[in-house]
Design an enzyme around this catalytic site. Structure first.
Site, PDB file in Angstrom:
ATOM      1  N   GLU A 104      34.586  43.970  45.096  1.00 31.14           N
ATOM      2  CA  GLU A 104      35.980  44.386  44.915  1.00 31.14           C
ATOM      3  C   GLU A 104      36.045  45.918  44.900  1.00 31.14           C
ATOM      4  OE1 GLU A 104      38.937  42.675  41.928  1.00 31.14           O
ATOM      5  OE2 GLU A 104      38.671  44.709  41.168  1.00 31.14           O
ATOM      6  N   THR A 153      42.147  45.756  45.956  1.00 30.94           N
ATOM      7  CA  THR A 153      43.167  45.405  44.965  1.00 30.94           C
ATOM      8  C   THR A 153      44.541  45.988  45.330  1.00 30.94           C
ATOM      9  OG1 THR A 153      42.766  47.306  43.551  1.00 30.94           O
ATOM     10  CG2 THR A 153      41.440  45.331  43.125  1.00 30.94           C
ATOM     11  N   HIS A 157      44.238  41.913  48.339  1.00 35.93           N
ATOM     12  CA  HIS A 157      44.921  41.320  47.190  1.00 35.93           C
ATOM     13  C   HIS A 157      46.422  41.558  47.414  1.00 35.93           C
ATOM     14  CE1 HIS A 157      41.367  41.745  44.130  1.00 35.93           C
ATOM     15  NE2 HIS A 157      40.904  41.646  45.361  1.00 35.93           N
ATOM     16  N   ASP A 201      50.316  41.315  36.904  1.00 34.94           N
ATOM     17  CA  ASP A 201      50.663  41.327  35.476  1.00 34.94           C
ATOM     18  C   ASP A 201      52.135  41.646  35.291  1.00 34.94           C
ATOM     19  OD1 ASP A 201      48.246  40.544  34.322  1.00 34.94           O
ATOM     20  OD2 ASP A 201      47.398  42.520  34.745  1.00 34.94           O
TER      21      ASP A 201
END
Ligand code: FAD
Length: 321
Positions: free
Chosen positions: A24, A55, A84, A116
């Protein structure tokens, strides 16, 4: 009665799948960070991973840098990036636009995430998608509309899985129901949240398989080599490492000792996950290559050779085991 299929008659053909390796990365936040990242990318490239994941900030806060990094990885390296993508705070129209943009630059893998919730406790924008499952369905719809353009490779859709209860979830059983729902909506594979006890991964695998989840569940492991990283991890994922590991890191005299401790713990964790049947290892790198490469050297993964040349790694002094 029809004769047995040729594939069934040769079961060895399907045995011993190679173990997948992936890393990642996150999009850089400054020119200096970009320089460090590209050194890391070049070092990791020598290990010929199967893919690297990039990400994405919740609500698309770093959309342009994420897309640009994926584009450069496709154009300038041999790496295969997966993007992502988070859906919280974005409408289906906005997300369909981003998915189209990713496909246009050549991305063929997306990790579909909710992201989130806003930290201020505010509600996501009206009309925005609620769950990762909604995003998977949207990706599959965009894919269907472009099916003729995707003849040379459809989209691999990944999702998040949780060895310990997701902070907002009522129970671990609920997490498994959500994972099963994501598989039904079209997920091809899952990558786990960070964990520090192999039993948690084994338990996730057992519970998921019992519930009917058949997709690969790839353990995400993070070399913890500094206490600063532990704090950051708590903030980001709400996951606490074992007190024993924390004590050993705190008692270490210097960075080399902390690196040795973190690498050893990660190798043990990854080996335990592999022994339990993990189909691959996903390394959270924090955009640093040293600990990832040390872990890889000590893991000795049974991997196919994909033009791997470890010249730059071999030249580096090795840690004692
Ligand atoms: P979901 O699967 O949608 O789950 C979110 C919550 O809703 C859970 O509590 C779940 O139980 C509940 N839920 C889901 N579906 C339903 C339903 N149908 N009915 C009722 N409840 C439901 N965050 C980023 O911002 N950017 C990243 O790049 C990023 N990468 C990540 C990579 C990995 C491998 C992992 C494990 C996490 C990553 N995250 C990232 C963090 C992730 O966005 C958060 O963990 C987020 O809180 C949940 O995302 P999710 O995709 O699991 O959401």
């Amino acid at each position: 009665m029809s004769p047995p299929s040729l594939i069934d008659a040769h079961p060895n053909l399907t045995d011993a799948a190679p173990v997948a390796l992936s890393y990642e990365l996150f999009p850089p936040r400054s020119a200096a960070a970009a320089e460090t990242l590209w050194t890391t990318i070049r070092e990791l490239e020598t290990t010929a991973p199967d893919y690297v994941s990039v990400t994405y900030g919740a609500s698309g806060s770093n959309r342009d840098t994420a897309v640009e990094l994926i584009h450069r990885l496709l154009l300038e390296t041999t790496l295969r990036p997966i993007a992502h993508l988070t859906c919280v705070g974005n409408t289906p129209q906005e997300l369909a636009g981003i998915i189209g943009e990713l496909l246009d630059i050549g991305a063929r893998g997306i990790l579909a995430l909710r992201g989130d919730q806003p930290k201020d406790g505010g509600q996501p924008a009206e009309g925005s998608l609620r769950y990762a499952q909604d995003l998977i369905e949207l990706i599959r719809r965009v894919e269907q509309r472009r099916s003729a353009l995707l003849c040379a490779g459809k989209i691999a859709v990944g999702v998040a899985a949780y060895p310990t209860r997701h902070p907002e979830s009522p129970s671990e059983e609920h997490d498994i129901e959500v994972l099963l729902a994501k598989q039904r909506s079209g997920a091809d594979f899952a990558i786990t949240q960070v964990f520090f006890d192999a039993e948690q991964y084994v338990s996730l695998l057992t519970r998921a398989r019992r519930a009917g989840v058949t997709i690969p569940i790839i353990p995400g492991v993070m070399p913890l080599t500094s206490l600063r990283r532990v704090t950051r991890l708590g903030e980001l994922a709400g996951v606490e490492p074992s007190p024993d590991l924390l004590e050993r890191l705190a008692a270490a005299d210097n960075d080399i000792e902390r690196l040795r401790i973190g690498v050893r713990a990660t190798v043990d964790l990854a080996n335990a996950a592999l022994d339990a049947g993990a189909p691959g290892i996903h390394l959270y790198t924090f955009n640093e290559h040293q600990s990832a490469l040390e872990v890889l050297d000590k893991l000795a993964l049974p991997r196919h050779q994909r033009a791997a040349s470890r010249h730059s790694v071999a030249a580096r002094p090795q840690l004692a085991s």
